[in-house]
Design a protein around this motif. Structure first.
Motif, PDB file in Angstrom:
ATOM      1  N   GLY A  73       0.836  -1.190   0.000  1.00  0.00           N
ATOM      2  CA  GLY A  73       0.000   0.000   0.000  1.00  0.00           C
ATOM      3  C   GLY A  73       0.864   1.231   0.000  1.00  0.00           C
TER       4      GLY A  73
ATOM      5  N   ARG B 287      -3.709  -0.778   3.877  1.00  0.00           N
ATOM      6  CA  ARG B 287      -2.298  -1.113   3.735  1.00  0.00           C
ATOM      7  C   ARG B 287      -1.799  -1.777   5.014  1.00  0.00           C
ATOM      8  NH1 ARG B 287       1.602   3.927   5.155  1.00  0.00           N
ATOM      9  NH2 ARG B 287       2.924   2.111   5.433  1.00  0.00           N
TER      10      ARG B 287
ATOM     11  N   TRP C 253      -4.338  -4.506   5.536  1.00  0.00           N
ATOM     12  CA  TRP C 253      -4.480  -5.368   4.357  1.00  0.00           C
ATOM     13  C   TRP C 253      -4.276  -6.827   4.740  1.00  0.00           C
ATOM     14  CZ3 TRP C 253      -1.052  -8.184   0.991  1.00  0.00           C
ATOM     15  CH2 TRP C 253      -1.668  -8.581  -0.203  1.00  0.00           C
TER      16      TRP C 253
END
Length: 594
Positions: free
Chosen positions: A351, A377, A381
């Protein structure tokens, strides 16, 4: 004509060489070097692509209806003429032969040369033919992409060229993607110049990791500098000198030689333990991105790996994730290369400035619309992709059987995230036990890079074994500054009182709780902050291997207890940088600050 361009100095030193422009294109262009025995095959790739486009254009012209405007047929004839013009095809071949560029890079490099020639033409009609040239080149690039199946270049295939006896090369670009930087890292460039970026943009970090001069945020460099111009990068001042005079060139060559002598002198400290004048032992560990980087860490005298950025194993893969076995082999290689010293692996931090090409269309759409630094991110994530996350954790735990491993979780902001990680770890350990896979206990740590994590540290510390302060993002989030945006780069300030108080508080609380603490951001590798961090009580620094000698020199000359006496006054100062220059100098050991 000689001229200068100014930007942000991000990696110190002097580089002198010829400019290699990576031009922006509406078509994605791979940039890599080919082996000498691949030159003829690469030329044939370019020829086949040109012939394919020629066939397409000829077929279009021949199939025009009788009532089609005459201008349309004439336009196709112009495109065919440009397609076979020796200024395009012959020069593209020459880039492949002389520089060993791949066909796409050679073609885009020659487009840049010709486009500037068109821009300088006085005749308006001729100037407008540049658009035709661009269209022709993009057709050829499209044909090359179709032939390759749009497959990315494997970083391992990038060729290490020996340029002994040839001119050094400096890379000039509007920006350089992290994936490209990883390829160029194994390449031949002696310096980087980009139009955008800040002190902690990815280009800057990689340039420092390669220990080569770099200037970013120049805004106009890629437009003003031409292919093959002689260029000087002054990484100390943030200046780029194009086509320098002989006198200026000789002055900078002298500075280059002096810098090389200083590096050689510092290299002699490699095996000297980092101990302050008052006997405080300091761990100087390494940040690495790939297992092969571990050898450089050992060679530089690192006492471990404080940050293994695992996300680089996930890049340049055409959307495919690395398998568990592939990750395991990479982590094991790093652990074994460190010869018993600890290795801290950060779980994938995809990210922000390191997007993953596998992300879904909706995720990519959000990447362009919203601020990726604050989006899905890092640990967010990972928790959103539990199967991928468990796979990575299994690989890390399997590698723990071969040496001392620590696990670091990035971008933590909520206690619930740590609880989810802990539950996932229990499940992973049970899976490995059931499968008969060997593993050893792995310490769990979190990165302190969001102000919320620093403020709520007392709640986090009981759940972790250590913390690592990521100063790059901590500064970015504290000051609301996009660290890759040169328009606000001047506001990115590691000396800001709020930043220093968050760092000092985090170090103090971790030490009081008996938990180890390190700094793995760019501040750790900057000698200007070594005294300050020692004063705060930091005893574990993690940086790129190339930065270890200069930081070690500062440690060896410091008296940590005397420096600590200056800390309260410094943290209360409205101008910490100026105060630090006065206070820390007076509190050092007998050797003056250098």
């Amino acid at each position: 004509m000689s001229f200068q361009v100014f930007g942000i100095p991000v990696s110190r030193g002097v580089a002198i060489g010829r400019a290699v422009l990576v031009a922006s294109s509406r078509v994605d262009v791979a940039h890599y070097f080919i082996a000498p025995d691949q030159v003829e095959a690469e030329i044939q790739r370019a020829v086949r692509a040109r012939d394919e486009v020629a066939h397409e254009l000829t077929a279009l012209r021949d199939d025009l209806p009788e009532d089609a405007p005459h201008e349309l047929a004439a336009l196709l004839d112009v495109h065919l003429m440009l397609l076979h013009d020796e200024a395009l095809t012959g020069a593209t071949k020459q880039w492949i032969v002389d520089r060993h560029y791949n066909a796409e890079w050679a073609l885009s490099a020659q487009l840049e040369v010709l486009a500037r020639q068109f821009d300088e033409m006085e005749d308006e009609y001729l100037r407008e033919r540049k658009a035709d040239l661009e269209q022709v080149v993009e057709r050829i690039l499209g044909a090359l992409a179709r032939e390759q199946g749009k497959a990315p270049v494997d970083a391992s295939s990038v060729v290490q060229r020996d340029f002994a006896g040839e001119d050094p090369l400096l890379l000039v670009a509007a920006d350089i993607a992290p994936a490209d930087m990883m390829q160029f890292k194994r390449s031949v460039f002696h310096g980087f110049i980009t139009d955008i970026g800040g002190k902690t943009s990815h280009t800057a970090i990689v340039a420092r990791s390669m220990d080569i001069p770099a200037v970013v945020g120049t805004r106009e460099a890629s437009r003003l500098i031409r292919q093959d111009d002689w260029v000087i990068i002054d990484g100390d001042l943030g200046a780029v000198i194009v086509n320098p005079s002989p006198i200026v060139l000789e002055e900078y060559r002298f500075r280059q030689r002096q810098s090389e002598l200083e590096r050689a002198r510092l290299a002699r400290l490699r095996h000297t333990p980092a101990v302050t004048l008052d006997g405080e032992r300091v761990e100087l560990q390494a940040n690495i991105e790939l297992p092969a980087d571990a050898a450089a860490a050992v060679d530089a005298g690192a006492t471990g790996v404080g940050l293994f950025r695992s996300e680089f194993l996930f890049m340049n893969r055409n959307g495919e994730l690395p398998s568990e076995d592939e990750q395991f082999e990479a982590y094991r290689a790093a652990v074994e290369a460190m010869k018993g010293m600890p290795v801290t692996i950060r779980t994938v931090d995809i990210g922000a400035d390191k997007p993953l090409d596998r992300m879904s269309a909706s995720e990519l759409r959000h990447e362009h619309v919203l601020n990726p630094a604050m989006g899905l991110r890092a640990i967010r994530w990972s928790l959103a992709e539990p199967s991928m996350f468990r796979q990575q954790l299994r690989a890390i735990y399997r590698a723990s059987a071969y040496g001392k491993l620590r696990l670091l979780i990035p971008m933590v902001a909520h206690l619930s995230e740590i609880r989810q990680v802990s539950e996932t770890l229990k499940r992973v350990q049970q899976q490995l036990t059931d499968a008969g896979q060997a593993f050893t206990p792995v310490e769990l740590g979190v990165m302190i890079e969001i102000p919320a994590a620093a403020v709520m540290l007392p709640l986090l510390l009981p759940h972790v074994d250590f913390i690592s302060i990521g100063t790059n993002d901590l500064i970015q989030y504290t000051l609301a500054i996009d660290r890759a945006d040169e328009a606000v780069a001047h506001l990115y300030d590691p000396w800001h009182p709020a930043v220093l108080q968050l760092i000092a508080s985090s170090i103090g609380q971790a030490r009081a709780a008996g938990k180890s603490v390190s700094v793995c951001g760019e501040m750790a590798g900057d000698p200007a902050f070594t005294d300050l961090l020692l004063a705060m009580g930091l005893r574990n620094f993690s940086m790129h291997p190339s930065q270890i000698p200069s930081v070690k020199q500062r440690v060896l000359r410091a008296d940590a207890s005397r420096l600590a006496e200056a800390l309260p006054q410094l943290l209360e100062s409205p101008d910490p940088q100026r105060t630090a220059a006065l206070l820390l100098t007076s509190k050092r050991g007998n050797t003056p600050m250098q």
